[in-house]
Design an enzyme around this catalytic site. Structure first.
Site, PDB file in Angstrom:
ATOM      1  CE  LYS A   1      -1.142   0.112   4.966  1.00  0.00           C
ATOM      2  NZ  LYS A   1      -2.223   0.204   5.937  1.00  0.00           N
TER       3      LYS A   1
ATOM      4  CB  ALA B   1      13.815  -6.029  12.204  1.00  0.00           C
TER       5      ALA B   1
ATOM      6  N   GLY C   1      18.101  -8.668  15.094  1.00  0.00           N
ATOM      7  CA  GLY C   1      18.643  -9.702  14.239  1.00  0.00           C
ATOM      8  C   GLY C   1      17.719 -10.881  14.036  1.00  0.00           C
TER       9      GLY C   1
ATOM     10  CD  GLU D   1      17.855  -9.536  20.051  1.00  0.00           C
ATOM     11  OE1 GLU D   1      16.741 -10.048  19.864  1.00  0.00           O
ATOM     12  OE2 GLU D   1      18.375  -8.741  19.250  1.00  0.00           O
TER      13      GLU D   1
ATOM     14  CG  HIS E   1      11.227  -3.514  22.444  1.00  0.00           C
ATOM     15  ND1 HIS E   1      12.205  -2.989  23.252  1.00  0.00           N
ATOM     16  CD2 HIS E   1      11.855  -4.396  21.631  1.00  0.00           C
ATOM     17  CE1 HIS E   1      13.378  -3.525  22.917  1.00  0.00           C
ATOM     18  NE2 HIS E   1      13.181  -4.391  21.940  1.00  0.00           N
TER      19      HIS E   1
ATOM     20  NE  ARG F   1      11.611  -8.133  22.918  1.00  0.00           N
ATOM     21  CZ  ARG F   1      11.766  -8.134  21.617  1.00  0.00           C
ATOM     22  NH1 ARG F   1      10.710  -8.104  20.836  1.00  0.00           N
ATOM     23  NH2 ARG F   1      12.955  -8.191  21.098  1.00  0.00           N
TER      24      ARG F   1
ATOM     25  CG  HIS G   1       8.514  -4.280  19.311  1.00  0.00           C
ATOM     26  ND1 HIS G   1       9.139  -3.416  18.432  1.00  0.00           N
ATOM     27  CD2 HIS G   1       9.201  -5.456  19.242  1.00  0.00           C
ATOM     28  CE1 HIS G   1      10.162  -4.037  17.859  1.00  0.00           C
ATOM     29  NE2 HIS G   1      10.208  -5.278  18.309  1.00  0.00           N
TER      30      HIS G   1
ATOM     31  CD  GLU H   1       3.946  -7.616  13.619  1.00  0.00           C
ATOM     32  OE1 GLU H   1       4.840  -7.136  12.893  1.00  0.00           O
ATOM     33  OE2 GLU H   1       3.500  -7.043  14.631  1.00  0.00           O
TER      34      GLU H   1
ATOM     35  NE  ARG I   1       8.198 -10.875  17.997  1.00  0.00           N
ATOM     36  CZ  ARG I   1       9.342 -10.202  17.951  1.00  0.00           C
ATOM     37  NH1 ARG I   1      10.464 -10.809  17.585  1.00  0.00           N
ATOM     38  NH2 ARG I   1       9.381  -8.914  18.248  1.00  0.00           N
TER      39      ARG I   1
HETATM   40  C1  SIN Z   1      15.168  -5.585  19.093  1.00  0.00           C
HETATM   41  O1  SIN Z   1      16.117  -5.327  18.367  1.00  0.00           O
HETATM   42  O2  SIN Z   1      15.163  -5.420  20.305  1.00  0.00           O
HETATM   43  C2  SIN Z   1      13.929  -6.111  18.448  1.00  0.00           C
HETATM   44  C3  SIN Z   1      14.121  -7.508  18.100  1.00  0.00           C
HETATM   45  C4  SIN Z   1      12.799  -8.182  18.014  1.00  0.00           C
HETATM   46  O3  SIN Z   1      11.757  -7.526  18.120  1.00  0.00           O
HETATM   47  O4  SIN Z   1      12.795  -9.406  17.892  1.00  0.00           O
END
Ligand code: SIN
Length: 543
Positions: A58, A69, A72, A137, A253, A299, A360, A384, A395
């Site tokens: 769109k 993103a 990674g 992460e 996030h 998260r 997020h 998504e 997630r």
């Molecule tokens: C981030 O870089 O913190 C986002 C990564 C994610 O949302 O998986």
């Protein structure tokens, strides 16, 4: 996993506008893909070269969530790591609601898809031995995040868009809004589209339509998502009779820049992966009180801990502290974040960065099986926009780009296997029309969208309750009444209608789930209730 199936009894319009395909310009394809993020583009690349494919988006092709993103892609490459450990971490973050078959596909097919990205020329960071650099992460038990500095999504998308643009069998049409999918006898026949101002309609017939249109982050006023993330795919699917699942699970996030001029810039979780600490506004460390994994807890845990610290100290933010790392390292490892923070007056090597949680990611979406298939024949969903159960209630970081790759390829493989049958159905032009009486009424669409976003932000955020959710549903139902039956005149109005459809289901699901699990926290039901609620809420669309 058990499912709680909900059929909305309210009357729905099957289509957003009146049309008659007899009088519309049309084109024929084997496959139409809605959306140009990693999931859409990789699906096109994974399909056979003799399939005639159209990608519609769109906005411009590079406007999507994947491009933004930072962190990674998760993949178990370290000698001490394995798909089994990745599976375990995904399930732990997903808080009891993951679909194990889909997660198995995700973790076991990760490495081969990353190898394909490398063949396309994606330039991931590497160590001195030329091996892919792996970082950590939240909620990962191992270092398994491959990256390109702090702009992984952009590197992957730029490379894949270059590759797909060079293919003769793929056509890309930008500024093309998917109004609705066309269905007949429960089968998908193509997509009805509009140009930007909604004045020109066109039909793209195809026996296979893949929805890769992204999530619904823009239901919220505070989000890291781009403006295009208005949940159109899920609303389109719902009108056509598809099922939507897990809508109540919205990921916030923990660390988004908090500055008067910018509250949507993400400070990647990879910064905590490289040792950044969280401090409250008094400068105190606090994560140890909340979870043994501290800053690298899942998260949802970190976001709630931040909210509690903000409430305790009467502040609207906390701080991210990576001052123990030197400037050279930070400039090299996080070039974009370093530069952006500096532009707002924060030198990460010396200053704490003010951050607060923000919407997020949408865990919920169009329900599919582990092959991307929905309940409508010929209609697939991926990325998504889809909900195949890999994320469960929350997630795991860096599983989202991976999802687009693994399940995009799975859809591509099915197109390959069934291409003969698909070709047989190509060229068949069903005559579909829709007509109802619409009211001509002027609607201030932009202000209604911000009203809705504020309602969602205030009432359907990290911590919800019956009271806040009822306030939200009352307001949303009121707004739905204001636009019901009103003639849609441009695509922003279509977005508003889609957003209202979806937000009311997000809130209804959040009200129904009388427990707390993953990203869904109810202050009036703070415990997890496995006995009654270890199940997915599914809304069945159609009339
Ligand atoms: C981030 O870089 O913190 C986002 C990564 C994610 O949302 O998986």
């Amino acid at each position: 996993m058990q499912k709680l199936i909900q059929k909305d009894t309210a009357r729905h319009d099957r289509y957003l506008i009146n049309f008659d395909t007899n009088y519309l310009p049309c084109e024929f394809y084997d496959v139409v893909i809605i959306g140009s993020g990693i999931a859409g583009v990789y699906t096109a690349l994974s399909a056979p070269r003799n399939a005639k494919i159209l990608i519609i988006t769109k906005e411009a092709i590079e406007i999507n969530n994947s491009v933004l993103a930072q962190g990674g892609i998760a993949v178990s490459l370290d000698q001490k790591d394995s798909p089994e450990l990745h599976f375990k971490d995904t399930l732990y973050a997903g808080a009891g609601l993951c679909d194990e078959t889909a997660v198995n596909a995700l973790v076991n097919e990760a490495a081969e898809n990353i190898a394909t990205l490398c063949l396309y020329g994606v330039n991931f960071d590497r160590d001195e031995d030329r091996r892919l650099s792996l970082t950590r992460e939240g909620a990962h038990s191992m270092n398994r995040i491959i990256h390109t500095g702090d702009a992984t999504g952009k590197e992957v998308c730029d490379t894949l868009v270059n590759a797909v643009s060079a293919l003769e069998n793929v056509t890309i049409k930008e500024q093309t809004f998917a109004v609705d999918i066309l269905t007949e006898d429960g089968e998908c026949k193509g997509v009805l589209t509009a140009n930007e101002d909604g004045t020109e309609l066109k039909t793209y017939y195809a026996p296979v339509v893949v929805c890769a249109s992204g999530g619904y982050g823009r239901l919220y006023s505070k989000t890291t998502n781009p403006e295009v993330a208005t949940g159109d795919g899920a609303a389109i699917a719902y009108r056509a009779g598809a099922e939507l699942m897990d809508l109540e699970f919205v990921q916030f996030h923990p660390t988004v820049l908090y500055h008067p001029d910018n509250q949507s810039f993400l400070i990647s979780e990879a910064v905590r992966g490289e040792g950044a600490l969280l401090r409250n506004s008094r400068g105190e460390l606090f994560m140890e009180k909340y979870h043994p994994m501290k800053e690298l807890a899942p998260r949802d845990v970190v976001s709630r801990a931040i909210i509690q610290e903000m409430q305790k100290t009467g502040s609207n933010h906390v701080f991210l502290d990576i001052t123990h790392r030197d400037k050279k390292f930070l400039e090299h490892r996080f070039p974009m974040i370093y530069k952006t923070c500096l532009s707002y007056g924060f030198d990460m090597s010396k200053d704490f960065i003010p951050v607060a949680p923000s919407q997020h990611y949408s865990m919920g979406g169009i329900r599919t099986d582990e092959w991307g298939r929905t309940n409508i024949r010929g209609f697939y969903a991926v990325g998504e926009a889809a909900c195949n159960g890999i994320h469960g209630a929350n997630r795991l970081a860096s599983n989202s780009l991976l999802e687009g790759l693994v399940f995009g390829r799975r859809i591509g493989l099915q197109i390959k296997e069934n291409l003969n049958q698909i070709k047989l159905r190509e060229g068949f032009k069903p005559i579909i029309s829709y007509k109802r009486e619409w009211i001509d009424k002027k609607i201030d669409v932009a202000s209604m969208i911000s009203r809705l976003q504020n309602v969602m932000n205030q009432n359907v955020g990290i911590i919800r309750s019956k009271e806040s959710l009822c306030a939200a549903i009352d307001e949303i139902e009121e707004m739905k009444k204001e636009v019901d039956g009103v003639k849609v005149v441009h695509t922003q109005f279509m977005e508003l209608k889609n957003m209202l459809t979806l937000s009311s289901m997000v809130v209804k699901a959040a009200l129904m789930r009388e427990e707390s699990r993953g990203a869904h926290f109810r202050s009036d039901f703070p415990a997890t209730d496995d006995k009654n609620w270890r199940k997915n809420i599914v809304f069945v669309g159609g009339n």
